[in-house]
Scaffold this active site. Structure first.
Site, short mmCIF file in Angstrom:
data_model
loop_
_atom_site.label_atom_id
_atom_site.label_comp_id
_atom_site.label_asym_id
_atom_site.label_seq_id
_atom_site.Cartn_x
_atom_site.Cartn_y
_atom_site.Cartn_z
N ASN A 194 7.05 -3.49 40.29
CA ASN A 194 7.96 -2.44 40.84
C ASN A 194 7.03 -1.02 41.31
O ASN A 194 7.27 -0.48 41.88
CB ASN A 194 8.95 -1.82 39.95
CG ASN A 194 8.51 -1.95 38.52
OD1 ASN A 194 8.34 -3.22 38.09
ND2 ASN A 194 8.64 -1.24 37.71
N CYS A 241 12.61 2.85 37.39
CA CYS A 241 13.80 3.30 36.71
C CYS A 241 13.59 4.59 35.65
O CYS A 241 14.23 5.05 35.18
CB CYS A 241 14.30 2.01 35.78
SG CYS A 241 15.18 0.85 36.78
N1 PLP Z 1 13.33 -5.61 37.76
C1 PLP Z 1 12.71 -4.84 38.32
C2 PLP Z 1 11.11 -5.53 38.84
C3 PLP Z 1 13.17 -3.46 38.74
O1 PLP Z 1 12.22 -2.81 39.61
C4 PLP Z 1 14.36 -3.11 38.46
C5 PLP Z 1 14.78 -1.81 38.72
O2 PLP Z 1 13.83 -0.98 38.93
C6 PLP Z 1 14.89 -4.05 37.52
C7 PLP Z 1 14.56 -5.07 37.20
C8 PLP Z 1 16.52 -3.39 37.25
O3 PLP Z 1 17.21 -3.64 38.06
P1 PLP Z 1 18.63 -2.86 38.01
O4 PLP Z 1 18.38 -1.53 38.32
O5 PLP Z 1 19.60 -3.42 39.01
O6 PLP Z 1 19.41 -3.02 36.70
#
Ligand code: PLP
Length: 380
Positions: free
Chosen positions: A160, A331
């Site tokens: 991410n 996030c």
């Molecule tokens: N996995 C990755 C690699 C992410 O970048 C994110 C959110 O940024 C998530 C999982 C979590 O997804 P969600 O926001 O739908 O819970």
């Protein structure tokens, strides 16, 4: 309606790895269900059936996009929930039996912290360092960590923070040969790069709607046919008893509408990202580092280090000009934390701290690239 404070739309939104605006087609699809389709998909009468048809058509669309069967798709409440379900579901039979799981050390907290939590049930969690040599991610740290007590490997497809693509398919080929279940968090890869479950040779794969111009609070988990799986949530037969609870039909239809449009503007997005990076190189020369530039990565992400600068300060200055970017993990955009993936991958602190992530989408424009470059030239 709750008393929500008014907010100003950003002039330039380049934080699409955190979340994306919904496309008009997605809003229309959701609006249609909200207006017309309030039925419970489990009800036998007509409006229930209509909701069920919408749900199953959406499942078909998501399945086709991943090269999966509709029965292999379980809708969830987020990418985080998909990751939790995958890790719990695959390891539950082995609680307190001396087994272990292996994850990469740059996973999103949805995998990383879930794996830590599973340690309290006796599943040892091993974190393989992501090391680069000759412009390739090394497989050996993963291979060295698995043993005959390993029951699950979870490795993200795209990171991410930098967009780095990990060699998931090659790793999973090796692990499958040893009978180990394989999960990949494809939340950042899906919709940006080709994601086909057969190519990846995975048993479990997570996606999220709001990263691909769909609604927030909807995700999906691919569970390969025949994979042993234990539900994390209990209380009904929905989603084949794998994720009970009355389905979020409007959100799921919104996810499907977003999925129908993935891949449409890939060249545009890549072009903007490349243009942005070449302008950075031109104007900042040796004063910037573009992380993972030579490595396989998603076409929309630029992770840019300004050595010695304070990324948080730069972020605030950008925000004052109406530009949204991010420092660390998607996030955590609001938390202004040090960029952890980079630190874990050996980037010195003075560079990691001065790193900003710009993530483009199909809605980004050439003029925005030029404006961000101009602003950066003033503030850096
Ligand atoms: N996995 C990755 C690699 C992410 O970048 C994110 C959110 O940024 C998530 C999982 C979590 O997804 P969600 O926001 O739908 O819970």
């Amino acid at each position: 309606m709750p008393d929500i404070p008014k907010w100003r739309d950003p002039l330039i939104y380049l934080d699409n790895n955190a979340t994306t605006p919904m496309l008009p087609e997605v809003k229309d699809a959701i609006g249609f269900i909200l207006e017309e389709g309030f039925g419970n998909p489990s009800s036998v009468y007509q409006i229930g059936n209509q909701a069920r048809v919408a749900l199953e058509k959406s499942r078909g669309i998501v399945a086709r996009a991943l090269g999966a069967l509709p029965t292999e798709i379980t809708f969830t409440g987020s990418g985080t929930e998909s990751d939790n379900m995958a890790l719990f579901g695959a390891t539950f039979p082995y609680f307190h039996k001396g087994k272990n799981m292996v994850i990469s050390n740059i996973e999103h907290p949805a995998v990383d912290l879930t794996a830590d939590w599973l340690e309290s049930f006796g599943i040892e969690c091993r974190k393989a360092p992501v090391l680069i040599e000759n412009d390739m991610v090394l497989k050996t740290p993963f291979l060295d960590m698995v043993d005959d007590q390993t029951v699950l490997v979870s490795c993200m497809l795209a990171n991410n923070e930098t967009g780095l693509l990990l060699p998931v398919a090659e790793l999973f080929d090796e692990f499958h040969a040893r009978g180990i279940l394989c999960h990949t968090d494809a939340v950042q890869a899906f919709g940006k790069s080709r994601v086909q479950v057969a190519d990846l040779n995975c048993d479990l794969l997570s996606i999220s709607a709001h990263k691909i111009h769909g609604p927030k609070g909807v995700g999906a988990l691919y569970i390969k046919r025949g994979t042993p799986f234990n539900a994390l949530i209990h209380g009904g037969a929905q989603e084949n008893s794998r994720r009970p609870g009355t389905e979020n039909v409007a959100g799921i239809v919104g996810l499907a509408a977003a999925v129908e449009r993935i891949g449409e503007k890939e060249d545009h997005i890549r072009g903007l990202r490349d243009d942005f990076e070449s302008k950075l190189v031109k104007f900042f020369a040796e004063k910037t580092i573009i992380h993972h530039k030579e490595l396989p990565r998603t076409p929309n992400t630029s992770s840019v280090g300004f050595p010695g600068k304070d990324g948080n300060m730069l972020l605030i200055q950008l925000d004052q000009k109406g530009i949204c970017a991010s420092t660390g993990s998607a996030c955590h955009s609001g938390a202004l934390s040090t960029n952890s993936t980079l630190l874990k991958m050996g980037v010195p602190e003075h560079i990691a701290k001065g790193t900003l992530r710009f993530s483009f989408s199909r809605l980004s424009e050439v003029s925005q690239v030029n404006e961000v470059i101009e602003v950066l030239r003033k503030i850096v």
